[in-house]
Scaffold this active site. Structure first.
Site, short mmCIF file in Angstrom:
data_model
loop_
_atom_site.label_atom_id
_atom_site.label_comp_id
_atom_site.label_asym_id
_atom_site.label_seq_id
_atom_site.Cartn_x
_atom_site.Cartn_y
_atom_site.Cartn_z
N CYS A 2 50.77 46.57 41.94
CA CYS A 2 52.12 46.15 42.93
C CYS A 2 51.99 47.38 43.93
CB CYS A 2 53.63 46.17 42.28
SG CYS A 2 54.75 45.91 43.34
N GLU A 114 50.70 40.40 47.66
CA GLU A 114 49.38 40.80 47.24
C GLU A 114 48.29 40.14 48.12
OE1 GLU A 114 47.32 43.01 45.83
OE2 GLU A 114 48.64 42.88 44.22
#
Length: 271
Positions: A2, A114
Site C-alpha cells: 500500500c 495499485e
C-alpha cells in the site's frame, strides 16, 4: 503493498462508523484523494486520554504521520520507508513487534491505488527495450461502498534534540499491515483487465471486517498467539477494482476526479 490511498470521509462520519468517543476538531484533515507516505492521516485507536484521571482506554480519532518510526530510532529518517509491515512477520520484526503487542490502530480509507504493468509493456521491459514501463493504476475499494478499514500499527518517537514543551518533541507515526492479495474473483471486475486482486499486485492492505475491530484495537489484548488470528485475510469477494487516470501517479494531483472510473485502461497501458 500500500503506497497510496484515498481518504475523503468527514471525521464526524468516521466517529460514527467506529464508535469514536473523542476527536479534536482542530485535527480535522481535508479530504485527500491521493494520500502518500509522510502525510498526516486519520487513525482510530483505543488509548487513555492524555492527562485524564481515568486511565481506561478511550476510542479516539487521531491524526498520525504515515511512515512508522520505532521508539528506539536515533533519527526519524527511516519512517518514509516503513509505510508497510508484512502480516506474516509483523509480530517478530524488531521494528514492529512492540507496537503489534499493544499499539494497534485502524487506518480508514475509501480504498487504495495499485499499479499494474500492461502485458505489452512488460514484454518490452524484459527485452530491455524500455526501462520504465507505463503502469495502469487501479482503485480498489469495498464493493458495497463501506469504509476500507486497514489494519495498522502506531508508535511514539521522542526527538531528543527538542525540549519537552516543543510541539514537535513527540512524533506519532503509523504503518499499514499488508497481506497476500486475493486470488479469488473480484466482486466487481472491470470489463477489460484484472479479474482478481493478485492480477494487479501480489500484496494488498489487510482489511479488517467490523467483527474484528474491537479485538484489534483493545490495548489489553497482548497475547501474540491470539493476535495472530486477527491477521487472517478477510472473506473473499468483498472488493471491486477499476482503472483510474494515470494522473494519480503524480502525488501533486489531488481531487475527486482521481476516483473517476475509466471505461478501460489508458492507451499504452493495456493489461
Amino acid at each position: 503493498m500500500c503506497g497510496r490511498y484515498a481518504s475523503s470521509r468527514r471525521p464526524e462520519d468516521l466517529a460514527g462508523i467506529f464508535e469514536v468517543e473523542k476527536w479534536e476538531p482542530e485535527e480535522t484533515l481535508a479530504p485527500d484523494f491521493n494520500v502518500a507516505p509522510t502525510k498526516e492521516v486519520y487513525a482510530v485507536l483505543d488509548r487513555p486520554v492524555k492527562d485524564a484521571a481515568d486511565r481506561n482506554p478511550v476510542r479516539q480519532l487521531r491524526t498520525l504521520k504515515w511512515g512508522l518510526v520505532p521508539s528506539w530510532s536515533k533519527t526519524p529518517e527511516g519512517g518514509a520507508r516503513m509505510i508497510n509491515a508484512r502480516a506474516e512477520t509483523v509480530y517478530e520484526k524488531p521494528s514492529y513487534r512492540r507496537a503489534f503487542s499493544s499499539r494497534r490502530c485502524i487506518l480508514p480509507a475509501d480504498g487504495y491505488y495499485e499499479w499494474v504493468t500492461g502485458v505489452g509493456e512488460r514484454d518490452l521491459e524484459v527485452e530491455g527495450k524500455k526501462k520504465r514501463p507505463r503502469k495502469q493504476p487501479y482503485f480498489v475499494t469495498p464493493a458495497d461502498g463501506s469504509v476500507f478499514a486497514m489494519a495498522g500499527l502506531y508508535e511514539f518517537w521522542r526527538d531528543g534534540t527538542l525540549p519537552d514543551e516543543h510541539p514537535l518533541a513527540w512524533w506519532v507515526t503509523c504503518t499499514v499491515i499488508t497481506t497476500e492479495a486475493e486470488t479469488a474473483p473480484l466482486a466487481v471486475a472491470p470489463d477489460e483487465g484484472p479479474r482478481s486482486l493478485s492480477d494487479i499486485h501480489p500484496r494488498m492492505p489487510l482489511m479488517l471486517t467490523p467483527d474484528r475491530w474491537d479485538a484489534w484495537l483493545d490495548p489489553a489484548h497482548t497475547d501474540v498467539d491470539d493476535l495472530k488470528s486477527l491477521l487472517a485475510p478477510p472473506p473473499e469477494g468483498l472488493m471491486r477494482a477499476y482503472p483510474v487516470s494515470t494522473s494519480v501517479s503524480n502525488v501533486r494531483n489531488n481531487g475527486p476526479e482521481l476516483l473517476k472510473e475509466l471505461e478501460g485502461p489508458e492507451e499504452g497501458t493495456l493489461f
